[in-house]
Design a protein around this motif. Sequence first.
Motif, PDB file in Angstrom:
ATOM      1  N   GLY A 125       0.795  -1.218   0.000  1.00 20.98           N
ATOM      2  CA  GLY A 125       0.000   0.000   0.000  1.00 20.98           C
ATOM      3  C   GLY A 125       0.826   1.266   0.000  1.00 20.98           C
ATOM      4  O   GLY A 125       0.438   2.283  -0.571  1.00 20.98           O
ATOM      5  N   SER A 126       1.999   1.218   0.644  1.00 23.36           N
ATOM      6  CA  SER A 126       2.896   2.368   0.681  1.00 23.36           C
ATOM      7  C   SER A 126       4.321   1.883   0.923  1.00 23.36           C
ATOM      8  O   SER A 126       4.540   0.792   1.463  1.00 23.36           O
ATOM      9  N   MET A 127       5.283   2.697   0.512  1.00 24.55           N
ATOM     10  CA  MET A 127       6.690   2.314   0.577  1.00 24.55           C
ATOM     11  C   MET A 127       7.551   3.506   0.944  1.00 24.55           C
ATOM     12  O   MET A 127       7.237   4.644   0.604  1.00 24.55           O
ATOM     13  N   THR A 128       8.661   3.218   1.606  1.00 28.60           N
ATOM     14  CA  THR A 128       9.684   4.223   1.882  1.00 28.60           C
ATOM     15  C   THR A 128      11.043   3.546   1.779  1.00 28.60           C
ATOM     16  O   THR A 128      11.191   2.398   2.200  1.00 28.60           O
ATOM     17  N   GLY A 129      12.024   4.238   1.222  1.00 26.25           N
ATOM     18  CA  GLY A 129      13.358   3.673   1.119  1.00 26.25           C
ATOM     19  C   GLY A 129      14.428   4.704   1.396  1.00 26.25           C
ATOM     20  O   GLY A 129      14.247   5.897   1.131  1.00 26.25           O
ATOM     21  N   VAL A 130      15.540   4.236   1.941  1.00 25.94           N
ATOM     22  CA  VAL A 130      16.659   5.113   2.260  1.00 25.94           C
ATOM     23  C   VAL A 130      17.939   4.472   1.741  1.00 25.94           C
ATOM     24  O   VAL A 130      18.166   3.275   1.948  1.00 25.94           O
ATOM     25  N   LEU A 131      18.765   5.263   1.062  1.00 29.13           N
ATOM     26  CA  LEU A 131      20.045   4.758   0.588  1.00 29.13           C
ATOM     27  C   LEU A 131      20.902   4.363   1.786  1.00 29.13           C
ATOM     28  O   LEU A 131      21.028   5.104   2.762  1.00 29.13           O
ATOM     29  N   LEU A 132      21.489   3.192   1.699  1.00 30.29           N
ATOM     30  CA  LEU A 132      22.327   2.666   2.775  1.00 30.29           C
ATOM     31  C   LEU A 132      23.772   2.866   2.357  1.00 30.29           C
ATOM     32  O   LEU A 132      24.268   2.190   1.453  1.00 30.29           O
ATOM     33  N   TYR A 133      24.467   3.813   2.987  1.00 33.61           N
ATOM     34  CA  TYR A 133      25.798   4.169   2.510  1.00 33.61           C
ATOM     35  C   TYR A 133      26.655   4.734   3.642  1.00 33.61           C
ATOM     36  O   TYR A 133      26.164   5.094   4.717  1.00 33.61           O
ATOM     37  N   THR A 134      27.963   4.763   3.383  1.00 34.73           N
ATOM     38  CA  THR A 134      28.901   5.502   4.220  1.00 34.73           C
ATOM     39  C   THR A 134      29.581   6.525   3.317  1.00 34.73           C
ATOM     40  O   THR A 134      29.241   6.657   2.149  1.00 34.73           O
ATOM     41  N   ASP A 135      30.582   7.219   3.824  1.00 36.01           N
ATOM     42  CA  ASP A 135      31.242   8.229   3.006  1.00 36.01           C
ATOM     43  C   ASP A 135      32.122   7.613   1.925  1.00 36.01           C
ATOM     44  O   ASP A 135      32.587   8.293   1.022  1.00 36.01           O
ATOM     45  N   ARG A 136      32.357   6.289   1.994  1.00 37.18           N
ATOM     46  CA  ARG A 136      33.251   5.658   1.026  1.00 37.18           C
ATOM     47  C   ARG A 136      32.556   4.666   0.102  1.00 37.18           C
ATOM     48  O   ARG A 136      33.078   4.330  -0.952  1.00 37.18           O
ATOM     49  N   GLU A 137      31.389   4.179   0.477  1.00 36.57           N
ATOM     50  CA  GLU A 137      30.792   3.125  -0.331  1.00 36.57           C
ATOM     51  C   GLU A 137      29.280   3.080  -0.148  1.00 36.57           C
ATOM     52  O   GLU A 137      28.772   3.269   0.955  1.00 36.57           O
ATOM     53  N   ASP A 138      28.584   2.839  -1.240  1.00 37.06           N
ATOM     54  CA  ASP A 138      27.146   2.606  -1.185  1.00 37.06           C
ATOM     55  C   ASP A 138      26.903   1.107  -1.070  1.00 37.06           C
ATOM     56  O   ASP A 138      27.494   0.315  -1.789  1.00 37.06           O
ATOM     57  N   PHE A 139      26.018   0.725  -0.158  1.00 30.68           N
ATOM     58  CA  PHE A 139      25.731  -0.684   0.051  1.00 30.68           C
ATOM     59  C   PHE A 139      24.433  -1.124  -0.617  1.00 30.68           C
ATOM     60  O   PHE A 139      24.193  -2.303  -0.783  1.00 30.68           O
ATOM     61  N   GLY A 140      23.566  -0.192  -0.963  1.00 30.78           N
ATOM     62  CA  GLY A 140      22.264  -0.535  -1.498  1.00 30.78           C
ATOM     63  C   GLY A 140      21.200   0.355  -0.884  1.00 30.78           C
ATOM     64  O   GLY A 140      21.484   1.495  -0.506  1.00 30.78           O
ATOM     65  N   ALA A 141      19.997  -0.166  -0.774  1.00 28.66           N
ATOM     66  CA  ALA A 141      18.890   0.618  -0.230  1.00 28.66           C
ATOM     67  C   ALA A 141      18.151  -0.187   0.828  1.00 28.66           C
ATOM     68  O   ALA A 141      17.910  -1.382   0.647  1.00 28.66           O
ATOM     69  N   LEU A 142      17.803   0.465   1.919  1.00 29.22           N
ATOM     70  CA  LEU A 142      16.944  -0.107   2.948  1.00 29.22           C
ATOM     71  C   LEU A 142      15.517   0.302   2.613  1.00 29.22           C
ATOM     72  O   LEU A 142      15.200   1.491   2.552  1.00 29.22           O
ATOM     73  N   ASN A 143      14.657  -0.673   2.374  1.00 30.26           N
ATOM     74  CA  ASN A 143      13.300  -0.405   1.895  1.00 30.26           C
ATOM     75  C   ASN A 143      12.262  -0.913   2.892  1.00 30.26           C
ATOM     76  O   ASN A 143      12.363  -2.043   3.383  1.00 30.26           O
ATOM     77  N   LEU A 144      11.292  -0.065   3.182  1.00 28.69           N
ATOM     78  CA  LEU A 144      10.248  -0.373   4.147  1.00 28.69           C
ATOM     79  C   LEU A 144       8.904  -0.435   3.433  1.00 28.69           C
ATOM     80  O   LEU A 144       8.590   0.430   2.606  1.00 28.69           O
ATOM     81  N   TYR A 145       8.100  -1.429   3.760  1.00 29.83           N
ATOM     82  CA  TYR A 145       6.826  -1.665   3.077  1.00 29.83           C
ATOM     83  C   TYR A 145       5.682  -1.700   4.089  1.00 29.83           C
ATOM     84  O   TYR A 145       5.828  -2.261   5.181  1.00 29.83           O
ATOM     85  N   ALA A 146       4.559  -1.138   3.695  1.00 28.75           N
ATOM     86  CA  ALA A 146       3.332  -1.209   4.491  1.00 28.75           C
ATOM     87  C   ALA A 146       2.210  -1.749   3.612  1.00 28.75           C
ATOM     88  O   ALA A 146       2.134  -1.430   2.420  1.00 28.75           O
ATOM     89  N   ARG A 147       1.348  -2.563   4.188  1.00 27.58           N
ATOM     90  CA  ARG A 147       0.237  -3.132   3.404  1.00 27.58           C
ATOM     91  C   ARG A 147      -0.842  -2.093   3.116  1.00 27.58           C
ATOM     92  O   ARG A 147      -1.496  -2.143   2.087  1.00 27.58           O
ATOM     93  N   ARG A 148      -1.047  -1.171   4.016  1.00 23.92           N
ATOM     94  CA  ARG A 148      -2.128  -0.209   3.823  1.00 23.92           C
ATOM     95  C   ARG A 148      -1.586   1.098   3.253  1.00 23.92           C
ATOM     96  O   ARG A 148      -0.464   1.513   3.574  1.00 23.92           O
ATOM     97  N   PRO A 149      -2.346   1.789   2.423  1.00 20.61           N
ATOM     98  CA  PRO A 149      -1.947   3.113   1.945  1.00 20.61           C
ATOM     99  C   PRO A 149      -1.793   4.075   3.116  1.00 20.61           C
ATOM    100  O   PRO A 149      -2.527   4.007   4.101  1.00 20.61           O
ATOM    101  N   GLY A 150      -0.842   4.963   3.021  1.00 22.10           N
ATOM    102  CA  GLY A 150      -0.601   5.900   4.113  1.00 22.10           C
ATOM    103  C   GLY A 150      -0.132   5.208   5.376  1.00 22.10           C
ATOM    104  O   GLY A 150      -0.387   5.690   6.481  1.00 22.10           O
ATOM    105  N   GLY A 151       0.547   4.090   5.205  1.00 23.15           N
ATOM    106  CA  GLY A 151       0.940   3.291   6.371  1.00 23.15           C
ATOM    107  C   GLY A 151       2.025   3.905   7.218  1.00 23.15           C
ATOM    108  O   GLY A 151       2.196   3.541   8.381  1.00 23.15           O
ATOM    109  N   PHE A 152       2.786   4.846   6.654  1.00 23.90           N
ATOM    110  CA  PHE A 152       3.871   5.473   7.395  1.00 23.90           C
ATOM    111  C   PHE A 152       3.511   6.903   7.765  1.00 23.90           C
ATOM    112  O   PHE A 152       2.924   7.637   6.976  1.00 23.90           O
ATOM    113  N   GLY A 153       3.899   7.305   8.976  1.00 27.32           N
ATOM    114  CA  GLY A 153       3.619   8.650   9.450  1.00 27.32           C
ATOM    115  C   GLY A 153       4.567   9.674   8.859  1.00 27.32           C
ATOM    116  O   GLY A 153       5.481   9.351   8.091  1.00 27.32           O
TER     117      GLY A 153
END
Length: 238
Positions: A125-153
Motif C-alpha cells: 500500500g505504501s513504501m519508503t526507502g533510504v540509501l544505505l551508505y557511508t562516506d566511502r561506499e554505497d551498500f544498497g537501499a533499505l526499503n520499508l513496506y506497508a500493506r495499507r496506503p498511508g501506512g507510514f507517518g
Amino acid sequence: MATDADGGVEWREFAEQMALLARELLSQESVQATLDKIVESAVELVDGCDAAGILAVRKGRAVTVAAHGEMVRECDRLQGELGEGPCFDLARGKGDERVYRIADLTRPQSQWKRFAAGAQRLGVGSMTGVLLYTDREDFGALNLYARRPGGFGKDIETAGWLLASHAAVALSSSRTIDQLQHAMDSRHAIGEAMGILRERHQLSEEDAFSVLRRISQQHNIKLRDVAQRVRAQGPDPA
C-alpha cells in the motif's frame, strides 16, 4: 516506534532503541547476520512497517541481500524484471535522491507506473526507502513496506535515516571484521600446510612456503586454496 497523545514521535524512546540496536548489530557474527538483523529490527521499530528488505544492484541485476516479510522478494523481483522502481533506482544510485516515499500506491503514480501497478497487486500500500551508505561506499537501499496506503507517518523519513545510518556503520564494521577474520583463517591454513610439508619432506619454513607459492602461481590457484588442499589431502599438493 511509539507516539505520544499528540501524534508526535517519542524520540527519546526511539533513540534508546537505536542505541540498543547499534550494540546488537556490532555483535553479529557475520555480514549476513547483520543484514538480517537490520531488516528484522526495521519491522519491529518503525510504526506501520510490515516488511523490510535491503536491495543491491550488481551489474544491472537486482539482488535481494536481506528480507523480512514475503512481499520483499516479490517486489525486488518485479523491479528487476521491469528495470524500474524506487528501490531499484535508489540502490543503483540513479539520480541524486537519498530517500524516496510512495505514500499511497492505490493512487495514480507519475513515476514507476508499471512497478506501482504490480506492487499494488502484491499487496503493497505504501513504501519508503533510504540509501544505505557511508562516506566511502554505497551498500544498497533499505526499503520499508506497508500493506495499507498511508501506512507510514510524517516522521518516517527521519526514522528511516536514523535506522539506515546505524545500519550502514554496523555493516561497514561487520565487513571489516569479516575481512580480518578471513585473513586470519587464511594465515592459519597456510601455516598448517607449511607444517605438513616441513614434517613430511624435511623442508625449511622458507622452502615449504616456496612450494606452496610455486604451485599457486603455476596452476593459477589462490595460495589459501592450495594450503587447504594440502591440509585435506596430505603433503603432496600435486
